[in-house]
Design an enzyme around this catalytic site. Structure first.
Site, PDB file in Angstrom:
ATOM      1  N   ALA A   9      46.585  37.320  52.859  1.00  0.00           N
ATOM      2  CA  ALA A   9      46.242  38.021  51.624  1.00  0.00           C
ATOM      3  C   ALA A   9      44.778  38.414  51.701  1.00  0.00           C
ATOM      4  CB  ALA A   9      46.500  37.132  50.407  1.00  0.00           C
ATOM      5  N   SER A  33      39.045  40.745  46.619  1.00  0.00           N
ATOM      6  CA  SER A  33      37.751  41.404  46.540  1.00  0.00           C
ATOM      7  C   SER A  33      36.622  40.590  47.147  1.00  0.00           C
ATOM      8  CB  SER A  33      37.414  41.721  45.080  1.00  0.00           C
ATOM      9  OG  SER A  33      37.462  40.548  44.308  1.00  0.00           O
ATOM     10  N   VAL A  34      36.722  39.252  47.112  1.00  0.00           N
ATOM     11  CA  VAL A  34      35.625  38.439  47.630  1.00  0.00           C
ATOM     12  C   VAL A  34      36.015  37.611  48.845  1.00  0.00           C
ATOM     13  CG1 VAL A  34      34.510  38.296  45.373  1.00  0.00           C
ATOM     14  CG2 VAL A  34      36.090  36.510  46.054  1.00  0.00           C
ATOM     15  N   ALA A  35      37.289  37.489  49.143  1.00  0.00           N
ATOM     16  CA  ALA A  35      37.701  36.633  50.257  1.00  0.00           C
ATOM     17  C   ALA A  35      39.061  37.068  50.772  1.00  0.00           C
ATOM     18  CB  ALA A  35      37.764  35.167  49.796  1.00  0.00           C
ATOM     19  N   VAL A  58      42.570  35.334  53.245  1.00  0.00           N
ATOM     20  CA  VAL A  58      43.199  34.068  53.609  1.00  0.00           C
ATOM     21  C   VAL A  58      43.974  34.225  54.913  1.00  0.00           C
ATOM     22  CG1 VAL A  58      44.888  32.334  52.901  1.00  0.00           C
ATOM     23  CG2 VAL A  58      43.362  33.348  51.202  1.00  0.00           C
ATOM     24  N   LYS A  97      40.497  30.044  53.662  1.00  0.00           N
ATOM     25  CA  LYS A  97      39.934  31.089  52.806  1.00  0.00           C
ATOM     26  C   LYS A  97      38.524  31.385  53.288  1.00  0.00           C
ATOM     27  CE  LYS A  97      39.367  32.282  47.913  1.00  0.00           C
ATOM     28  NZ  LYS A  97      39.633  31.836  46.522  1.00  0.00           N
ATOM     29  N   ASP A 140      42.042  30.827  35.361  1.00  0.00           N
ATOM     30  CA  ASP A 140      42.433  32.050  36.065  1.00  0.00           C
ATOM     31  C   ASP A 140      43.912  31.975  36.397  1.00  0.00           C
ATOM     32  OD1 ASP A 140      41.985  34.550  37.115  1.00  0.00           O
ATOM     33  OD2 ASP A 140      41.259  33.841  39.050  1.00  0.00           O
TER      34      ASP A 140
END
Length: 527
Positions: free
Chosen positions: A132, A135-137, A139, A153, A288
């Site tokens: 996957a 936007s910031v990381a 996997v 991650k 979240d």
């Protein structure tokens, strides 16, 4: 201004022009000179692509084109339904956090950089293709030499400078809006950007996320309600996180859940129970909980268990906020609007000079039409949202912890209704809250509170002695220039002994602490 900043500004202006966001600005009550300045912008005289008729869709598409940082900002903005018009909030909620993955070679290099060893030494298997990408990381899956399947991650390279540059421009735009528009000032754009800045930089620290996940796992250890994957701390750094791989069913895959015979009613009700347990029992809730972060275990479908991932954003409440919120919700259940209004004032959420009668009438006008519908058709989250919007007319200050809680509740309730349309959140929540309130005033809890107060006595006594010593020295400071003052000391009998030109001073040192203890005990028992 650096070349990078100038290029980024040009890109932002181009996207604003392309999606005609300047037309939305002109619709606001702006000063004449700002309207004139916008009307004279060069791009307004050039042919432009027709913007979507929906202003929310235009904003969403613009943020998508500006890239990951603006997409993330749009996602955060979509949670501020207390500030945004409904049509814009609904469109921004559609933002997808899917961006192209960065090259596997870069991911491998960052893993080796932060873990200090070649990937082949660290893992028995490393899958180069990303599972996957966000936007910031992104996997990757892997296997430890012990045979355990894990996911890795990895934070995207070079994000921090881009984020700082984009946030600087966001602050500039927010400040401009706040200066030229009264409507924009009501939305507090600079506070929203500051909130986003904190959130995004917190998400760049994967050690924080790992600690959150570890705490949440410990809170629900051996619980049939929810499972949190194990963190492998030996492989965690600020930009790399390694955790247990899970094989659950995505919570939005209703067909797969139905095929395995999942008890959908129990699944929906357990989601509500998990939320209230995290908020009131633990004061530590996953903030979240969108569907992409929730899975359902393939085991025991007749007694379904959730699996939660991505604990980057966590919310918490103070004991006072917990108490006021629980009492507010119970007053809602009983339609005691007077108590709801008074609790808002007592908690400091609205100014103390608010007229209770007027506030009560405003709350009644919001709630009564909703309560006339069947309970299963009432949205708890929407009710809280409308209440907060009403309270803003009475100068209610934005409470960040309540905004996170409201966002999470909206996610949980929406998901629960999707799983089981007849979900009655009220009948699930009310018994939990009533039980929690009873436990707060149980003899066992009162004894615990009293013990906690008693543990503070030595500290309070020490503080009281220090304060009295300072007061004694200050009181006789002028005479010190004539005759030296002997050092003060405290005798075991609890008397502060000092000396001055007037002789010995005997001051009881510990009585304020004991008085505070007695008063605290009385308040605890009374409560």
């Amino acid at each position: 201004m650096s070349l990078l900043a100038a290029r980024r500004l040009f890109t932002i202006v181009r996207v604003i022009a392309r999606y005609r966001l300047d037309d939305q600005l002109l619709a606001l009550p702006l000063p004449w000179w700002v309207r004139l300045l916008l009307a004279l912008m060069p791009w307004r005289w050039l042919p432009r692509k027709a913007a979507p008729a929906n202003r929310g869709a235009a904003l969403r598409l613009a943020l998508e084109e500006l890239g990951p940082i603006f997409i993330k900002f749009g996602q955060l903005l979509s949670t501020r339904r207390d500030l945004l018009p409904p049509d814009m909030a609904d469109e921004l909620a559609k933002l997808q956090d899917q961006v192209p993955p960065f090259p596997a070679a870069q991911a491998r290099a960052r893993i080796e950089q932060f873990l200090g060893a070649p990937v082949e030494e660290l893992f028995a298997r490393f899958d180069s293709e990303a599972m996957a990408s966000a936007s910031v990381a992104q996997v990757h899956s892997a296997q430890l030499h012990s045979g355990e399947e894990v996911v890795i991650k990895v934070i995207r390279p070079g994000l921090a400078p881009v984020i700082r540059q984009d946030i600087a421009w966001l602050f500039l735009l927010a400040g401009l809006l706040q200066r030229v528009s009264s409507d924009a000032r009501r939305l507090r754009p600079q506070e929203v950007v500051a909130d986003y800045e904190k959130t995004i930089f917190d998400e760049l620290d994967l050690m924080r996320e790992a600690a959150n996940a570890s705490q949440l796992r410990r809170n629900f250890e051996h619980s049939p309600l929810i499972y949190v994957p194990q963190i492998h701390w030996d492989y965690c750094r600020s930009k790399v996180l390694v955790m247990e791989r899970i094989y659950g069913i995505p919570v939005t895959d209703l067909k797969a859940l139905a095929d395995q015979g999942t008890n959908m009613k129990a699944l929906a009700e357990r989601g509500v129970e998990i939320f209230f347990t995290q908020v009131f029992r633990d004061s530590f809730f996953h903030a979240d909980m969108h569907p992409g972060n929730i899975f359902v275990s393939r085991e025991t479908p007749w007694s379904p268990q959730y699996i939660a991932i991505d604990c980057g954003i966590i919310g918490s409440l103070t004991p006072e906020d917990q108490d006021y919120l629980a009492r507010n919700l119970l007053a809602f259940f009983k339609r005691d609007y007077r108590k709801v209004a008074q609790l808002h004032i007592d908690s400091g959420w609205v100014p103390a000079d608010t007229k209770v009668n007027e506030f009560e009438a405003a709350i009644r006008s919001v709630c009564e039409p909703i309560f006339e519908r069947p309970l299963k058709d009432i949205s708890f989250g929407q009710l809280l949202l409308r209440l907060f919007q009403t309270a803003r007319r009475f100068n209610m200050q934005v409470q960040p912890q309540l905004v996170l809680l409201q966002k999470t509740l909206l996610n949980i309730e929406g998901l629960g209704r999707q799983l089981y349309p007849d979900l009655d959140l009220w009948s699930t929540a009310q018994p939990f809250l009533e039980r929690w309130m009873r436990e707060r005033v149980s003899p066992v809890q009162l004894l615990r509170n009293l013990q906690a107060q008693a543990e503070q006595v030595p500290h309070l006594s020490h503080m009281a002695r220090e304060t009295l010593e300072r007061l004694s020295v200050m009181q006789h400071a002028p005479a010190a220039s004539k005759r030296p003052v002997w050092p003060s000391r405290v005798l075991g009998a609890g008397l502060l002994v000092g000396a001055s030109q007037h002789g010995l001073l005997l001051i009881p040192a510990a009585w304020p602490a004991w008085l505070m203890l007695v008063a605290g005990g009385y308040l605890v028992l009374r409560r």
